[in-house]
Each structure stands twice: as C-alpha cells, then as structure tokens.
Scaffold this motif. Structure first.
Motif, PDB file in Angstrom:
ATOM      1  N   GLN A 282       4.183   8.527  10.106  1.00  0.00           N
ATOM      2  CA  GLN A 282       4.372   9.262   8.853  1.00  0.00           C
ATOM      3  C   GLN A 282       5.873   9.402   8.574  1.00  0.00           C
ATOM      4  N   LEU A 283       6.455   8.305   8.116  1.00  0.00           N
ATOM      5  CA  LEU A 283       7.883   8.208   7.855  1.00  0.00           C
ATOM      6  C   LEU A 283       8.128   7.824   6.401  1.00  0.00           C
ATOM      7  N   ALA A 284       9.294   8.206   5.895  1.00  0.00           N
ATOM      8  CA  ALA A 284       9.653   7.875   4.516  1.00  0.00           C
ATOM      9  C   ALA A 284       9.712   6.371   4.299  1.00  0.00           C
ATOM     10  N   SER A 285      10.190   5.634   5.310  1.00  0.00           N
ATOM     11  CA  SER A 285      10.311   4.188   5.163  1.00  0.00           C
ATOM     12  C   SER A 285       8.948   3.527   4.951  1.00  0.00           C
ATOM     13  N   VAL A 286       7.906   4.063   5.595  1.00  0.00           N
ATOM     14  CA  VAL A 286       6.557   3.533   5.403  1.00  0.00           C
ATOM     15  C   VAL A 286       6.103   3.783   3.965  1.00  0.00           C
ATOM     16  N   ALA A 287       6.294   5.017   3.491  1.00  0.00           N
ATOM     17  CA  ALA A 287       5.865   5.387   2.139  1.00  0.00           C
ATOM     18  C   ALA A 287       6.569   4.533   1.085  1.00  0.00           C
ATOM     19  N   ILE A 288       7.853   4.300   1.261  1.00  0.00           N
ATOM     20  CA  ILE A 288       8.623   3.510   0.289  1.00  0.00           C
ATOM     21  C   ILE A 288       8.106   2.082   0.230  1.00  0.00           C
ATOM     22  N   GLN A 289       7.898   1.479   1.391  1.00  0.00           N
ATOM     23  CA  GLN A 289       7.418   0.100   1.420  1.00  0.00           C
ATOM     24  C   GLN A 289       5.996  -0.008   0.867  1.00  0.00           C
ATOM     25  N   GLN A 290       5.157   0.987   1.154  1.00  0.00           N
ATOM     26  CA  GLN A 290       3.806   0.990   0.585  1.00  0.00           C
ATOM     27  C   GLN A 290       3.852   1.079  -0.940  1.00  0.00           C
ATOM     28  N   ALA A 291       4.749   1.906  -1.461  1.00  0.00           N
ATOM     29  CA  ALA A 291       4.856   2.082  -2.912  1.00  0.00           C
ATOM     30  C   ALA A 291       5.294   0.789  -3.592  1.00  0.00           C
ATOM     31  N   VAL A 292       6.245   0.100  -2.990  1.00  0.00           N
ATOM     32  CA  VAL A 292       6.718  -1.167  -3.557  1.00  0.00           C
ATOM     33  C   VAL A 292       5.587  -2.190  -3.575  1.00  0.00           C
ATOM     34  N   ASN A 293       4.860  -2.273  -2.460  1.00  0.00           N
ATOM     35  CA  ASN A 293       3.749  -3.227  -2.370  1.00  0.00           C
ATOM     36  C   ASN A 293       2.636  -2.885  -3.359  1.00  0.00           C
ATOM     37  N   LEU A 294       2.311  -1.591  -3.476  1.00  0.00           N
ATOM     38  CA  LEU A 294       1.240  -1.174  -4.373  1.00  0.00           C
ATOM     39  C   LEU A 294       1.605  -1.406  -5.837  1.00  0.00           C
ATOM     40  N   SER A 295       2.856  -1.177  -6.192  1.00  0.00           N
ATOM     41  CA  SER A 295       3.262  -1.378  -7.594  1.00  0.00           C
ATOM     42  C   SER A 295       3.022  -2.826  -8.024  1.00  0.00           C
ATOM     43  N   GLN A 296       3.320  -3.750  -7.122  1.00  0.00           N
ATOM     44  CA  GLN A 296       3.079  -5.155  -7.454  1.00  0.00           C
ATOM     45  C   GLN A 296       1.585  -5.460  -7.471  1.00  0.00           C
ATOM     46  N   ASN A 297       0.844  -4.856  -6.540  1.00  0.00           N
ATOM     47  CA  ASN A 297      -0.598  -5.089  -6.493  1.00  0.00           C
ATOM     48  C   ASN A 297      -1.308  -4.559  -7.733  1.00  0.00           C
ATOM     49  N   PRO A 306      -4.458 -12.354  -7.186  1.00  0.00           N
ATOM     50  CA  PRO A 306      -4.712 -11.893  -5.811  1.00  0.00           C
ATOM     51  C   PRO A 306      -3.746 -10.768  -5.410  1.00  0.00           C
ATOM     52  N   THR A 307      -4.231  -9.857  -4.583  1.00  0.00           N
ATOM     53  CA  THR A 307      -3.387  -8.775  -4.079  1.00  0.00           C
ATOM     54  C   THR A 307      -2.785  -9.166  -2.735  1.00  0.00           C
ATOM     55  N   THR A 308      -1.751  -8.433  -2.333  1.00  0.00           N
ATOM     56  CA  THR A 308      -1.063  -8.693  -1.069  1.00  0.00           C
ATOM     57  C   THR A 308      -1.274  -7.532  -0.105  1.00  0.00           C
ATOM     58  N   LYS A 309      -1.702  -7.842   1.115  1.00  0.00           N
ATOM     59  CA  LYS A 309      -1.893  -6.797   2.121  1.00  0.00           C
ATOM     60  C   LYS A 309      -0.551  -6.193   2.518  1.00  0.00           C
ATOM     61  N   PHE A 310      -0.582  -4.893   2.793  1.00  0.00           N
ATOM     62  CA  PHE A 310       0.649  -4.209   3.195  1.00  0.00           C
ATOM     63  C   PHE A 310       0.995  -4.560   4.634  1.00  0.00           C
ATOM     64  N   LYS A 311       2.248  -4.889   4.859  1.00  0.00           N
ATOM     65  CA  LYS A 311       2.748  -5.142   6.208  1.00  0.00           C
ATOM     66  C   LYS A 311       4.059  -4.386   6.381  1.00  0.00           C
ATOM     67  N   TYR A 312       4.058  -3.443   7.273  1.00  0.00           N
ATOM     68  CA  TYR A 312       5.230  -2.587   7.466  1.00  0.00           C
ATOM     69  C   TYR A 312       6.331  -3.336   8.214  1.00  0.00           C
ATOM     70  N   LYS A 313       7.532  -3.322   7.646  1.00  0.00           N
ATOM     71  CA  LYS A 313       8.701  -3.905   8.293  1.00  0.00           C
ATOM     72  C   LYS A 313       9.555  -2.780   8.854  1.00  0.00           C
TER      73      LYS A 313
END
Length: 388
Positions: A282-297, A306-313
C-alpha cells in the motif's frame, strides 16, 4: 471528482508537519487549483455514503450522481486491529488534521512540563507504535528535535528525562525493506537515543498507561499509532468483493470483481498476481502506476480496444531517520547515510506539486539544517479547548 476535502495532501511528509518542521499548507494543495486548467473536470465537495452498482448511482451528502464508470480511490485509515480502547486514546497520522493534532499535543506536553515542578512520569514518555517507515521517521524526527531544537525554546526543561520509545511487533524496523536497511535504520535510531522494543504487541492503552503482550508497562500521555492500515470502505459493495484488510478484490486491470464498470486504485485495491500473491504494497508509487494504467485502459474500453494488465515497476524504497541519516533500496543496490539522505530529500521535493511549495520546503529544510532550529512551533486550536 468527489472528495470530502477540498485539498490533496502529500502524505510522505505528514510526519514533518507533526514535528513542527514544515507547515500544513506546504504539503496541502487545493484540488480546484490543481485542475484549474481542466475544464472537463467537475469537482464536488461531499462525503460518499453508498453506491448502487446495479443502477450505477453513487450517493453523497451533497446529492446523487449517475456514472458510466466509477473509480474508487479513497485510500486507507489507521488499523487499530479492533481495539476500541487504543483507537480512543492513541493518536494516528493519516491526514493533515492528524499531523496538526500531534504537533499541538506534543508542544502542549512541553508547555506543561515547563510550567510544573512535579511532573507526572507519563508526560516524559513519547511512544510510537509501529516500526514501518512512518514510525521510524517519526521516532527519528522526535529524537532530533528533542536534542537540538526544543531545548532552545524550553531551556528550563531537562531533556535527558524525555524518552522517545518505538514499539514494533515484529523482529525488525522497516520490515518491507532490505535486511541492510533494517539493520541500518535500527542502528541509526539507537544512535539518536530512541528506545526500541521489538517483538512487543500493544494490548491496551487507556491514555495514561500502555501495556504489551510481554508484560511491559509504560506510562505515557503520548502514544502515536502507526502500526497498521486498513482500507476505507463504502456501503453497497458486495461482501464477496471485499478481501483482507477491507481491501476490494480487483482484476489485473483494477476492475472490481463481481461488479461491472467499477474500478479501484491504491490502498483500497487488492490484486493478486504471480509477483504479489498477497496483494501489492500500500504505497503511493503503486497507486500512481495503477492510475496511469487504468486511464489508458478506460480509453481502450471506450474505443473497444484490448486492455493492458497492470504490472508494478518497483522503482525502489527509501526512508529517512534523521539529519544525514537515511536508507535507500534500489533494486539490488542499497546505500545509506548522507548520500541516501540527499537522495530522499531530492526525490520528495520533486514529488511536491507546485514550484512555490518546492521552494518553501527547500528553504525550511536548509534553514533547519544550517541552524538546527525551527520557528514553526505554533499551537493552533479552538479557544474554548484546553489541554487535557
């Protein structure tokens, strides 16, 4: 966009507000100002009450709103593990308001000590529960201001009697980080004079006396709880969609299971993957990357692509313990000390939203570093409220 507050807060620096090193306004940003040039975004100040996922209606104390897609990103709150007594008497640090309360409280404690000859032992002990990043950073900050800043303002107090105590239920501090960071952070805190108790779980706290499962009793009027987090909840979500820690179970594109067109981000989201079988941290970096991925999805869904699965970097983790003392884990690389401390400061400054606030925080940090003093020790409270 619906929020109960009209501002965004930068949580990683809340502990510096709590220890009177920066002002609340330095890390709080009006939402309307952030989106002032986004005319397609409407903002509503309201408390969310419930959601009807079948009718696609979200209800608030400011009216009902229909939605095509709903994104829940309501974050988390302090987890007191069902102990109502601790919840009532301990102080949490999850918001700007919490940080101001802590600042007021500990400054009032020292005003009490300075004004009385016979001081209760409980006033001298500042206890932080939880050895994660928040607990470590708070402990280090309190230890430093006890040593170099507060004696300037409270010159009649014998600060050798003030104890900074950190209690951790596990074996180490900074458990999510590398073994080297755990050892280094522990040693830094000891060097600063923090009393650390590991393998100790707090069982009760009545506002004056804290007890642990191993028989330890500590008298304290100041217990700050940073031992856990649980997701904020919303009425209307199916029970079968709720997982451990009240987190909402989502697919790998962050869509809530058993519900259509509802998406969850950040602390609220529980996503099992091969790399994170127990969910992402539960980190801010996870939330930010999820938001970026979801906005494109969401764009892809609208355009039937097609949608893209989330992969945490994982770009690394870090924590500061005090002046010239920090630890950084970057992939397999670990470093500490002055370089890690300046790295921590630089990256956090870059994450602050506005240039003005970056400059203000930088000036405050520079002033404190050069003078070992701060002029932010102001108690702000309602006039009709007195010290407990």
């Amino acid at each position: 966009m619906i929020d109960k507050n009209n501002y965004h807060q930068f949580q990683p620096l809340l502990y510096q507000v709590a220890t009177a090193q920066i002002e609340p306004s330095d890390i709080s940003f009006p939402i309307r100002y952030i989106f002032k040039n986004k005319k397609h975004i409407d903002i509503r100040l309201a408390n969310v009450q419930n959601v009807d996922t079948e009718k696609k209606i979200i209800s608030t104390d400011n009216g009902n709103y229909n939605y095509d897609y709903l994104v829940l990103a309501m974050g988390g709150k302090t987890n007191f593990f069902g102990n109502d007594e601790i919840s009532k008497n301990a102080i949490s640090l999850k918001s700007t308001i919490d940080a101001i309360k802590i600042r007021n409280h500990f400054l009032e404690i020292f005003e009490k000590i300075a004004s009385n000859q016979n001081v209760d032992e409980a006033l001298y002990n500042i206890v932080i529960v939880g050895g994660g990043p928040t607990g470590v950073e708070l402990s280090g900050a309190f230890a430093e201001i006890k040593k170099s800043m507060l004696p300037i303002d409270f010159h009649t107090i014998d600060f050798s009697k003030i104890n900074i105590i950190l209690i951790e239920g596990g074996d180490v501090t900074l458990a999510p980080m590398s073994k080297k960071s755990q050892v280094d952070s522990f040693n830094y805190l000891i060097e600063l004079g923090v009393n650390i108790y590991t393998k100790a779980i707090v069982t009760s706290y009545d506002g004056n006396e804290l007890k642990t499962n191993n028989g330890m009793t500590i008298k304290s009027n100041t217990v700050i709880w940073s031992a856990g987090i649980t997701a904020n909840s919303i009425v209307g979500i199916p029970e079968k969609s709720i997982g451990h820690g009240q987190r909402l179970i989502v697919s790998e594109i962050n869509e809530l299971v058993n519900c259509n067109d509802v998406f969850v981000l950040g602390d609220m989201a529980y996503m099992e993957t091969s790399e994170y079988p127990k969910g992402h941290p539960q980190l801010a970096s996870v939330a930010i990357q999820q938001a970026v991925n979801l906005s494109q999805n969401l764009k892809n869904i609208e355009n039937k692509l097609p949608t893209t699965k989330f992969k945490y970097k994982n770009k690394g983790t870090m924590a500061t313990v005090g002046r010239n003392k920090a630890v950084v884990d970057f992939n397999s690389i670990h470093f500490r000390g002055v370089i890690a401390w300046f790295t921590w400061m630089f990256l956090h400054l870059m994450l602050i939203l506005t240039v003005k606030n970056k400059i203000i925080i930088f000036i405050n940090w520079t002033w404190i570093y050069l003078t070992k003093n701060t002029a932010l020790g102001i108690i702000i409270k309602d006039d009709d409220k007195t010290m407990n």
